[in-house]
Design a protein around this motif. Structure first.
Motif, PDB file in Angstrom:
ATOM      1  N   SER A 148       0.815  -1.214   0.000  1.00 33.88           N
ATOM      2  CA  SER A 148       0.000   0.000   0.000  1.00 33.88           C
ATOM      3  C   SER A 148       0.853   1.269   0.000  1.00 33.88           C
ATOM      4  N   GLY A 149       2.141   1.188   0.377  1.00 37.23           N
ATOM      5  CA  GLY A 149       2.952   2.409   0.376  1.00 37.23           C
ATOM      6  C   GLY A 149       3.862   2.557  -0.827  1.00 37.23           C
ATOM      7  N   ARG A 150       3.763   1.671  -1.806  1.00 34.72           N
ATOM      8  CA  ARG A 150       4.820   1.739  -2.815  1.00 34.72           C
ATOM      9  C   ARG A 150       4.474   2.648  -4.000  1.00 34.72           C
ATOM     10  N   PHE A 151       5.498   3.232  -4.585  1.00 35.21           N
ATOM     11  CA  PHE A 151       5.338   4.086  -5.763  1.00 35.21           C
ATOM     12  C   PHE A 151       6.619   3.982  -6.587  1.00 35.21           C
ATOM     13  N   SER A 152       6.555   4.452  -7.839  1.00 39.32           N
ATOM     14  CA  SER A 152       7.762   4.320  -8.658  1.00 39.32           C
ATOM     15  C   SER A 152       7.939   5.539  -9.546  1.00 39.32           C
ATOM     16  N   CYS A 153       9.160   5.699 -10.038  1.00 37.33           N
ATOM     17  CA  CYS A 153       9.472   6.812 -10.934  1.00 37.33           C
ATOM     18  C   CYS A 153       8.686   6.627 -12.232  1.00 37.33           C
ATOM     19  N   ALA A 154       8.025   7.704 -12.677  1.00 39.25           N
ATOM     20  CA  ALA A 154       7.208   7.602 -13.888  1.00 39.25           C
ATOM     21  C   ALA A 154       8.079   7.451 -15.135  1.00 39.25           C
ATOM     22  N   LYS A 155       9.374   7.785 -15.022  1.00 34.24           N
ATOM     23  CA  LYS A 155      10.231   7.707 -16.207  1.00 34.24           C
ATOM     24  C   LYS A 155      11.007   6.388 -16.265  1.00 34.24           C
TER      25      LYS A 155
END
Ligand code: AMP
Length: 213
Positions: free
Chosen positions: A124-131
């Motif tokens: 639930s806390g993860r995110f990533s670089c859009a590039k």
């Protein structure tokens, strides 16, 4: 060297397969990434997969086996890491058959074992670089400079649509019902190593290195 990384969503397969790719020159074959690219590009495959992925279900074995067959053929000579495939016993059986046809073998099947509760918190806390796709986490791994990707300097980030709590529950259900049965399948072949995926990322990486090098 050909490796399968097994484990539930959030177990750390993506992080560890990035390491294996960078450290050993292996081709990373992540079926979830391939499907997300197809969805973003609006291809026929993407149209078929989109709603299934959003609901936390599994895309059909026929489609997935077709994708991985092509991908394995074009993998580097050093070998490949499978992240997210196989996810069902029929996929594992099809993989065995196609490796035999290609004259290739599996060197390691590594299971990362993690408790369901920890998985929900991790996902639930993860995110990533859009590039560049570099992975981060609200609590466990923020970028060194807030809002700037460590790897490429980009300043936009994305979160996976299927990382919402209710979809995560469905994905875990699919894992236990459809994917966990491949663990005894590989155990019976004597190919499986189970590692403690609850340990720190660095410790898991060390354990993998000790196994494969
Ligand atoms: P992942 O990035 O590995 O968590 O995969 C994201 C989603 O893609 C999964 O929840 C499934 O809907 C789909 N998917 C990825 N790999 C497979 C596979 N081998 N078989 C069926 N569905 C898959």
């Amino acid at each position: 060297m050909n490796i399968i990384l097994l484990g539930p969503p959030g177990a750390g397969k993506g992080t560890q397969s990035d390491h294996l790719r960078d450290a050993y020159g292996l081709t990373k074959l992540a079926t979830g990434d391939m499907l997300r690219e197809a969805v973003a590009a609006g291809t026929e495959l993407g149209k078929k997969a989109k709603d299934i992925m959003a609901a936390g279900g599994l895309v059909s074995d026929d489609i997935m086996i077709g994708i991985i067959r092509e991908a394995i053929r074009s993998a580097s000579k050093s070998g490949f890491i499978l992240d997210g495939f196989p996810r069902t016993v029929p996929q594992a059986e099809a993989l065995d058959a196609m490796l035999k046809e290609e004259g290739k073998a599996l060197n390691h099947v590594i299971e990362l074992k993690v408790d369901d509760e920890a998985l929900v918190a991790r996902i639930s806390g993860r995110f990533s670089c859009a590039k560049c796709g570099a992975g981060y986490h609200d609590h466990f791994k923020q970028p060194k400079v807030a809002g700037v990707c460590d790897a490429c300097g980009h300043t936009e980030f994305t979160r996976r649509a299927d990382d919402k709590a209710e979809t995560v529950a469905k994905r875990l259900e699919a894992y236990h019902a459809q994917t966990a049965p491949i663990i005894p399948y590989y155990k019976a072949k004597g190919a499986l190593t189970t590692l403690d995926g609850m340990a720190d990322i660095g410790q898991v990486t060390q354990a993998i290195d000790a196994l494969v090098s």
